[in-house]
Design an enzyme around this catalytic site. Structure first.
Site, PDB file in Angstrom:
ATOM      1  N   SER A 175       0.842  -1.197   0.000  1.00 57.78           N
ATOM      2  CA  SER A 175       0.000   0.000   0.000  1.00 57.78           C
ATOM      3  C   SER A 175       0.882   1.254   0.000  1.00 57.78           C
ATOM      4  O   SER A 175       1.643   1.473  -0.927  1.00 57.78           O
ATOM      5  CB  SER A 175      -0.946  -0.030   1.201  1.00 57.78           C
ATOM      6  OG  SER A 175      -1.984   0.910   1.046  1.00 57.78           O
ATOM      7  N   LYS A 227     -19.487  18.200   3.892  1.00 58.87           N
ATOM      8  CA  LYS A 227     -18.540  18.428   4.975  1.00 58.87           C
ATOM      9  C   LYS A 227     -18.372  17.170   5.826  1.00 58.87           C
ATOM     10  O   LYS A 227     -17.309  16.884   6.328  1.00 58.87           O
ATOM     11  CB  LYS A 227     -19.012  19.598   5.849  1.00 58.87           C
ATOM     12  CG  LYS A 227     -18.079  19.910   7.012  1.00 58.87           C
ATOM     13  CD  LYS A 227     -16.690  20.277   6.512  1.00 58.87           C
ATOM     14  CE  LYS A 227     -15.762  20.608   7.664  1.00 58.87           C
ATOM     15  NZ  LYS A 227     -14.397  20.887   7.200  1.00 58.87           N
TER      16      LYS A 227
END
Length: 347
Positions: A175, A227
């Site tokens: 990763s 948000k």
């Protein structure tokens, strides 16, 4: 006996107050003290390697063989010195002997080691020449995007300075760890090192139903449609889930484009599935360029290059140093007491 007990209690209180005062004073002094620079440690690995060989010779060879070997070494050194002085050109080359700068990166989920690595890279780039090489021994299973993105950008500084960069992976570069590794000119992995995992994962626990049963309300107010997409406490919506998944896909796309730009020889759609490969399999899939341990790679350069390990240590404040010493003393005492207790109980 009562006097001794009272005196011991008084003494314990006195020690506690003293320790508290010292801790407070140390924290105040640490807050006022100017930030001190860290320390840079430089170790020539060739010398350690030669010292080990010499020690083995002393332990394993008899006096006659050891004496003959020392004569051969001196003779070889004289011949090498004579050869180096044949021409001015050869002397210039000798002065510009290749250097391998070795850096270590042991990554956690936050890529905390980047704090030291950035200082190490800055130091190396201040003296490195195009014929030199930087070797990063990298171990990481990945972590947060912004942390490993910064770490990969730090390695790009080496490439931009036209200094060859080699990344050695002995255990794992997955990763975010592989995001760093793919920046290198050359990736070397041990046979059973784990590489790949080019994917993105995120999870958010949600206890809304438990709170709802307990008649507990959670209010979340935001300005901006996205948000907050998913929350731990409030009720999640299908729209929020879709936006969260889209964010993951966008991050995955960014990850794939970055890896492709660094290693265009990869079939990115085939390997960017989140899967991992061992070193020998990674070589077949072009994730790495060679299968070898970092030790074997460094040893192969000991004869023709100066192999130098560079390590930067972060400075520790007075409060931190004092806290660690107190904790260490307490730990040792606790272990001692526990050992005596278990012995007396027959455990």
């Amino acid at each position: 006996m009562e006097f001794l007990t009272d005196y011991a209690g008084f003494l314990l209180k006195l020690i506690s107050i003293g320790v508290f005062i010292v801790v407070v004073l140390a924290m105040v002094a640490s807050g006022k003290r100017k930030t001190q620079p860290g320390s840079l440690s430089v170790t020539k690995l060739n010398e350690s390697y030669d010292a080990m060989k010499a020690e083995l010779d002393r332990q394993l060879l008899d006096k006659k063989d050891l004496k003959n070997k020392e004569k051969e070494k001196k003779k070889a050194a004289k011949l090498e010195k004579k050869a180096q002085k044949k021409t001015a050109k050869e002397e210039a080359v000798a002065e510009e002997k290749k250097r391998l700068y070795v850096l270590d990166f042991d990554g956690d989920i936050k890529a905390s080691a980047v704090t030291s690595m950035r200082e190490e890279i800055t130091a190396v780039l201040s003296v490195a020449k195009p014929q030199d090489e930087v070797v990063v021994r990298l171990e990481s299973g990945g972590g947060v995007v912004h942390g490993y993105g910064l770490a990969a950008s730090q390695l790009q500084r080496i490439r931009e300075a036209n200094i060859p960069l080699t990344v050695c992976v002995d255990k794992v570069a997955a990763s975010g760890g592989y995001m760093m590794a793919c920046v290198a000119d050359k990736i070397i992995a041990a046979p059973f090192a784990i590489l790949g995992s080019i994917g993105v994962v995120a999870q958010v626990p949600n206890v809304h139903r438990l709170l709802d049963k307990s008649l507990i309300d959670v209010e979340l107010h935001t300005a901006g449609r996205y948000k907050r997409t998913l929350t731990m406490l409030g009720k999640n919506t299908d729209e929020g889930r879709e936006k969260f998944k889209q964010d993951l896909e966008d991050t995955h796309g960014l990850f794939k484009r970055f890896v492709s730009s660094q290693r265009p020889q990869l079939e990115i759609e085939d390997i960017a599935t989140g899967d991992t490969w061992y070193g020998s399999e990674a070589l077949e899939n072009k994730l790495v360029d060679a299968v070898m341990t970092s030790d074997a790679y460094l040893v192969s350069h000991y004869d023709n290059a100066d192999v130098i390990q560079v390590t930067y240590k972060q400075p520790k404040g007075m409060a931190e140093r004092f806290g660690l010493s107190v904790f260490s003393a307490f730990e040792q005492k606790a272990v001692s007491w526990f050992g005596k207790l278990t012995q007396s109980k027959g455990y």
